[in-house]
Each structure stands twice: as structure tokens, then as C-alpha cells.
Design a protein around this motif. Structure first.
Motif, PDB file in Angstrom:
ATOM      1  N   UNK A   1       3.748   0.492 -10.952  1.00 42.43           N
ATOM      2  CA  UNK A   1       3.700   1.261 -12.118  1.00 42.43           C
ATOM      3  C   UNK A   1       5.133   1.341 -12.968  1.00 42.43           C
ATOM      4  N   UNK A   2       6.028   0.893 -12.019  1.00 43.32           N
ATOM      5  CA  UNK A   2       7.393   1.044 -12.870  1.00 43.32           C
ATOM      6  C   UNK A   2       7.964  -0.269 -13.349  1.00 43.32           C
ATOM      7  N   UNK A   3       7.698  -0.304 -14.519  1.00 42.70           N
ATOM      8  CA  UNK A   3       8.007  -1.731 -15.068  1.00 42.70           C
ATOM      9  C   UNK A   3       9.726  -1.514 -15.748  1.00 42.70           C
TER      10      UNK A   3
ATOM     11  N   UNK B   1       0.920  -1.167  -0.069  1.00 47.80           N
ATOM     12  CA  UNK B   1       0.143   0.191  -0.131  1.00 47.80           C
ATOM     13  C   UNK B   1       0.847   1.236  -0.040  1.00 47.80           C
ATOM     14  N   UNK B   2       1.835   1.311   0.888  1.00 47.09           N
ATOM     15  CA  UNK B   2       2.792   2.334   1.012  1.00 47.09           C
ATOM     16  C   UNK B   2       3.533   2.927  -0.234  1.00 47.09           C
ATOM     17  N   UNK B   3       4.136   1.644  -0.791  1.00 52.43           N
ATOM     18  CA  UNK B   3       4.814   1.681  -2.152  1.00 52.43           C
ATOM     19  C   UNK B   3       4.124   1.827  -3.329  1.00 52.43           C
ATOM     20  N   UNK B   4       2.880   1.645  -3.348  1.00 52.39           N
ATOM     21  CA  UNK B   4       2.056   1.087  -4.531  1.00 52.39           C
ATOM     22  C   UNK B   4       2.559   1.822  -5.632  1.00 52.39           C
TER      23      UNK B   4
ATOM     24  N   UNK C   1      -4.776 -11.970 -17.183  1.00 51.57           N
ATOM     25  CA  UNK C   1      -5.762 -12.766 -18.040  1.00 51.57           C
ATOM     26  C   UNK C   1      -7.092 -13.102 -16.951  1.00 51.57           C
ATOM     27  N   UNK C   2      -6.774 -13.092 -15.766  1.00 44.38           N
ATOM     28  CA  UNK C   2      -8.103 -13.242 -14.894  1.00 44.38           C
ATOM     29  C   UNK C   2      -8.443 -11.952 -14.100  1.00 44.38           C
ATOM     30  N   UNK C   3      -7.841 -10.942 -14.691  1.00 46.33           N
ATOM     31  CA  UNK C   3      -8.690  -9.476 -14.430  1.00 46.33           C
ATOM     32  C   UNK C   3      -7.786  -9.052 -13.270  1.00 46.33           C
ATOM     33  N   UNK C   4      -6.813  -9.439 -12.947  1.00 41.08           N
ATOM     34  CA  UNK C   4      -6.082  -9.178 -11.543  1.00 41.08           C
ATOM     35  C   UNK C   4      -5.493  -7.643 -11.731  1.00 41.08           C
ATOM     36  N   UNK C   5      -5.019  -7.263 -12.881  1.00 41.37           N
ATOM     37  CA  UNK C   5      -4.409  -5.897 -12.897  1.00 41.37           C
ATOM     38  C   UNK C   5      -3.198  -5.832 -11.935  1.00 41.37           C
ATOM     39  N   UNK C   6      -2.714  -4.669 -11.781  1.00 38.38           N
ATOM     40  CA  UNK C   6      -1.656  -4.453 -11.145  1.00 38.38           C
ATOM     41  C   UNK C   6      -1.464  -4.804  -9.484  1.00 38.38           C
TER      42      UNK C   6
ATOM     43  N   UNK D   1       8.219  -6.505  -2.391  1.00 37.65           N
ATOM     44  CA  UNK D   1       6.911  -6.921  -2.715  1.00 37.65           C
ATOM     45  C   UNK D   1       6.017  -6.172  -3.687  1.00 37.65           C
ATOM     46  N   UNK D   2       6.486  -4.658  -3.778  1.00 37.59           N
ATOM     47  CA  UNK D   2       5.857  -3.660  -4.579  1.00 37.59           C
ATOM     48  C   UNK D   2       6.430  -3.374  -5.694  1.00 37.59           C
ATOM     49  N   UNK D   3       7.591  -4.390  -6.180  1.00 34.83           N
ATOM     50  CA  UNK D   3       8.437  -4.258  -7.410  1.00 34.83           C
ATOM     51  C   UNK D   3       7.929  -5.416  -8.362  1.00 34.83           C
ATOM     52  N   UNK D   4       8.007  -4.950  -9.489  1.00 32.00           N
ATOM     53  CA  UNK D   4       7.957  -5.766 -10.537  1.00 32.00           C
ATOM     54  C   UNK D   4       9.385  -6.452 -11.192  1.00 32.00           C
ATOM     55  N   UNK D   5       9.771  -7.265 -10.293  1.00 31.97           N
ATOM     56  CA  UNK D   5      11.266  -7.942 -10.215  1.00 31.97           C
ATOM     57  C   UNK D   5      10.971  -9.352 -10.057  1.00 31.97           C
ATOM     58  N   UNK D   6      12.085  -9.858 -10.312  1.00 28.49           N
ATOM     59  CA  UNK D   6      12.122 -11.543  -9.963  1.00 28.49           C
ATOM     60  C   UNK D   6      12.307 -12.005  -8.731  1.00 28.49           C
ATOM     61  N   UNK D   7      12.593 -10.809  -7.721  1.00 24.76           N
ATOM     62  CA  UNK D   7      13.155 -11.423  -6.223  1.00 24.76           C
ATOM     63  C   UNK D   7      12.038 -12.213  -5.640  1.00 24.76           C
ATOM     64  N   UNK D   8      10.778 -11.665  -5.570  1.00 23.02           N
ATOM     65  CA  UNK D   8       9.764 -12.168  -4.843  1.00 23.02           C
ATOM     66  C   UNK D   8       9.435 -13.836  -5.208  1.00 23.02           C
ATOM     67  N   UNK D   9       9.386 -13.942  -6.619  1.00 22.20           N
ATOM     68  CA  UNK D   9       8.994 -15.087  -7.074  1.00 22.20           C
ATOM     69  C   UNK D   9      10.451 -16.209  -6.917  1.00 22.20           C
ATOM     70  N   UNK D  10      11.460 -15.578  -7.140  1.00 17.47           N
ATOM     71  CA  UNK D  10      12.757 -16.603  -7.010  1.00 17.47           C
ATOM     72  C   UNK D  10      12.774 -17.011  -5.747  1.00 17.47           C
ATOM     73  N   UNK D  11      12.847 -15.995  -4.518  1.00 15.57           N
ATOM     74  CA  UNK D  11      13.047 -16.446  -3.374  1.00 15.57           C
ATOM     75  C   UNK D  11      12.035 -17.536  -2.702  1.00 15.57           C
TER      76      UNK D  11
END
Length: 433
Positions: A34-36, A27-30, A78-83, A131-141
């Protein structure tokens, strides 16, 4: 059973705390959603719009970025989740990482070791901000914590399915961050050495074949796809040449390496370097070939390696910079407004580094002969070594260390093991008297 329930209770509360903290960060870093920066979201949208893994906004095949994260994002979109849907999924993945870290450390030691390891993960600044970043860290860890949880359960009697499953997770790791192949190589060599020393080559071959089968199921479609549409059976990506050249060139050395610590490569200088590099590439390869990813990757690789060979002293200086960046206590570009946050982050990592060193010593002192401990510690230590070595050569910053923090959390869990073992020893001594 009571011990198991108690362990689950500890982990549940810590995981709920991790969930709340990650929701707060989201929420705080929402605005960061949007920074892809690395175009993972753009790849995902193109995958949905054009029906293939293409360069964003085109129908030109690409292998520049690893495909797993864009595939995940595309599924959410595709499921309508959005950002926000992506953000919530990353919150859940981050929370699951805390849970699996605690479960792994508990299996290695006791509920206290699991609680400490999970607590370290819950509060880790890099993983929180990811958590609020569009990067691989969260999925990879998440995948790494799941992988090591499965490793802690593997033994000589393990059936085929758990071993193939372990390989499937390993393959997913490779499609998320290809640099993990270096780790896989070190793990394979170390397991081979242990098998030879203990005369268990049959077991090594059986388990190795099953794990490799799982890896192949996940990775082989990517290799075949690249062979068909790119003309080469690319195992990793076509991004390696750029990341190698980015930190190994004369402009970067003058603008950053030879400057005071904390200097960053400013936008104008970086833009000029990229323009000059493109012009040189077109001159060397020709206008048409210079547009091909594979040719570009090879040219950049060759250019970077030539610079390294011809400037060994400068390469040593740049590697030293990359090492310091990788193991930095806080981001080196913290502004005055966030100075206190930077100090807090530095304090956290000073404590974590100390705790991981002491905890690792306790693991080796009290559990060095137990199979789950030996396997997990071997895998995590090699993960730390391989990622550090990779980023001595390739582009490096603090963010890329995120997977290592999982390993440090496992090590730090040994602190609790040391205290519980000492208490048990004192209790036994008192009873003997």
C-alpha cells in the motif's frame, strides 16, 4: 539428456524454494503493497481512469516516471487483480529471475554453476524484500536475467529472430529503468572494439542492426508519444534533473554528507528544501513555465551541475557517500528491533562479495575462451560498472543496487566451476597413474 534433466531438477527445486520464500515475504510485508512511494500505482490507476499516461489524478501528460511498470500494474488492475494480484505477479517474476539466472550460469558452465547462481538469487535479501514493494526492482531484474539468458545463446550463426528478440527485451529494460542506456552504450563500444580487433565488422553490423531494430520497436513509441504530447522527443524521462539535484545541493551536504555515517535526510529538512527550491524555480522561470516538466527538469539539471562545478570537493564527498550507500552491506536506517536482521543481511553480502570475486576468477581461469562465458561476463561486468558510475553522480541507496546482485550471482556461480574443474583434474591425474 541425463545432464539436462539433472540441471532442470536442480533449478526446479531451487525455483520452488524461491517461490515459497517470496510468497512468505509477500504475506509478512503485505502492508508495503500500500506504500506507493514513487506513484507507479497511481500512474497505473490514472492510465485506467483517464485513458492516458498523465500526472496521477489529472489529464496532464507526463514523462516523469518510466512507463513500463505502470503499464504492467494497469494491466493487472484491469483484470481485477488489485494489490494482491500485483504482489503475486511480482512473486512469479522474482521466481522466474531465479530460473533464468540458473539457466544462464548452467549454459556457461555446468549444473553446479547454475545451482549456485540460482541459489544466490533465491536468498538475496534485496530481491526478496522487493517482492512486496511497488518499485521497479523485481520487473527490471527479471528482464535483465531474461536478457542475459538470451545473450548466452547468441552466436555467429544466430538467425534474425533471436537477435530482434534480444533487442525487444533491451527496449523493455530501457522503459523500466532508463539508466540502463549507459550500460547499452558501454556494451556497444566494447562489442565494436572486439569486432575491430577480430576483423568481424560485418558480423557486428548485422547483429547490431537487428538488436537495435528490436530496441526501436519498443522504445520508439515512447519517444514519439513524448514528442507529440510533451513537445520534445524524450528518450528517458523528465526525472533526471530532480535525482541529480537531490544529492548535489548545499542543504544535503550540510544535513547528511558532513554528518556521521548513517544520517538520513529528515522529513522536515527535505520539505523545507523542496519548498525553497520551488520558490527559486518560480522566480527564475516564471510562474507558468515553472509548472512544465521539461523546463523544471532542465532547471534542476542546470542547478545541480552548477553546484558540482562550484563545489568540487563537496561533490567528491557526496560521491563517496553515494558509493558507500550503493554497495552497503545493510540498510543504514535499521532500527533496534530489526538489528539481527541487519546483521544477517550484512553477513550474506560479505559472503556474496567474496564469492563473486573468487567465482569471477574461476570463470576467467577455466572458461575465458568460450563465447557464451565471454559475452555474459562482459555484459554483466559492464552492468556493474555502469550502474556504479551512474550512482556516483545521481541519487543512490542500497535498493538501487538490486540489478547488480544478479550479476554477482552469475559471478558467484564460478565457485562451483572451480571445484568441479579441480575434481575433474584430480580424477584425470589418478587415471593417468
Amino acid at each position: 539428456m541425463n545432464s539436462q534433466n539433472c540441471t532442470h531438477s536442480y533449478l526446479l527445486w531451487i525455483s520452488l524454494l524461491a517461490l515459497g520464500m517470496r510468497l512468505g515475504v509477500l504475506v509478512f510485508y503485505r502492508d508495503q503493497l500500500g506504500m506507493d512511494v514513487d506513484a507507479y500505482l497511481a500512474h497505473a490507476q490514472t492510465l485506467l481512469d483517464n485513458g492516458g499516461y498523465f500526472k496521477p489524478g489529472t489529464e496532464v501528460p507526463t514523462a516523469f516516471r518510466p512507463p513500463l511498470l505502470p503499464i504492467l500494474y494497469a494491466a493487472i488492475l484491469s483484470l481485477g487483480g488489485g494489490l494482491w494480484g500485483i504482489g503475486i505477479v511480482q512473486v512469479m517474476l522474482g521466481t522466474a529471475s531465479v530460473w533464468f539466472t540458473g539457466k544462464t550460469a548452467s549454459r556457461m558452465g555446468n549444473q553446479a554453476t547454475g545451482a549456485v547462481a540460482a541459489g544466490v538469487m533465491a536468498f538475496d535479501p534485496l530481491l526478496l524484500f522487493a517482492t512486496a514493494s511497488l518499485m521497479t526492482e523485481t520487473l527490471f531484474v527479471f528482464l535483465l536475467s531474461l536478457f542475459c539468458w538470451r545473450v548466452s545463446a547468441i552466436n555467429e550463426k544466430s538467425a534474425a529472430f533471436p537477435l530482434v528478440t534480444l533487442g525487444l527485451i533491451g527496449g523493455a529494460l530501457a522503459l523500466c529503468r532508463p539508466g540502463i542506456w549507459a550500460w547499452g552504450g558501454l556494451v556497444g563500444v566494447s562489442c565494436l572494439i572486439i569486432a575491430i580487433r577480430k576483423k568481424r565488422m560485418g558480423l557486428f553490423l548485422r547483429q547490431g542492426i537487428l538488436i537495435f531494430t528490436g530496441i526501436s520497436i519498443v522504445v520508439l513509441p515512447w519517444v514519439v508519444r513524448n514528442w507529440v504530447v510533451m513537445g520534445q522527443p524524450i528518450l528517458t524521462t523528465t526525472h533526471g534533473g530532480y535525482t541529480l539535484l537531490l544529492g548535489n545541493n548545499e542543504t544535503f551536504y550540510k544535513e547528511v554528507i558532513s554528518q556521521p555515517w548513517g544520517t538520513t535526510w529528515q522529513g522536515d529538512s527535505l520539505d523545507r528544501w523542496q519548498i525553497e527550491m520551488e520558490a527559486e524555480m518560480r522566480a527564475d522561470l516564471g510562474q507558468q513555465e515553472a509548472t512544465g516538466e521539461i523546463a523544471r527538469d532542465r532547471w534542476m539539471n542546470s542547478r545541480a551541475k552548477n553546484w558540482i562545478v562550484n563545489h568540487p570537493g563537496s561533490f567528491f564527498d557526496s560521491s563517496w557517500l553515494r558509493l558507500r550507500r550503493f554497495w552497503a552491506l545493510a540498510p543504514h536506517s535499521v532500527d533496534e528491533e530489526n538489528r539481527m536482521i541487519g546483521i544477517a543481511i550484512s553477513g550474506y553480502y560479505i559472503l556474496l562479495y567474496l564469492a563473486s570475486i573468487i567465482g569471477l576468477g574461476f570463470w576467467l581461469l577455466f572458461r575465458k575462451s568460450e563465447v557464451p562465458v565471454v559475452r555474459v561476463l562482459t555484459f554483466t561486468l559492464l552492468c556493474v560498472v555502469s550502474l556504479t558510475l551512474i550512482h556516483l553522480v545521481y541519487w543512490s541507496n542500497m535498493r538501487m543496487r538490486a540489478p547488480v546482485d544478479f550479476c554477482l550471482a552469475i559471478f558467484a556461480g564460478g565457485i562451483a566451476l572451480g571445484f568441479t574443474e579441480r575434481r575433474l583434474h584430480r580424477t584425470a591425474s589418478t587415471k593417468d597413474k
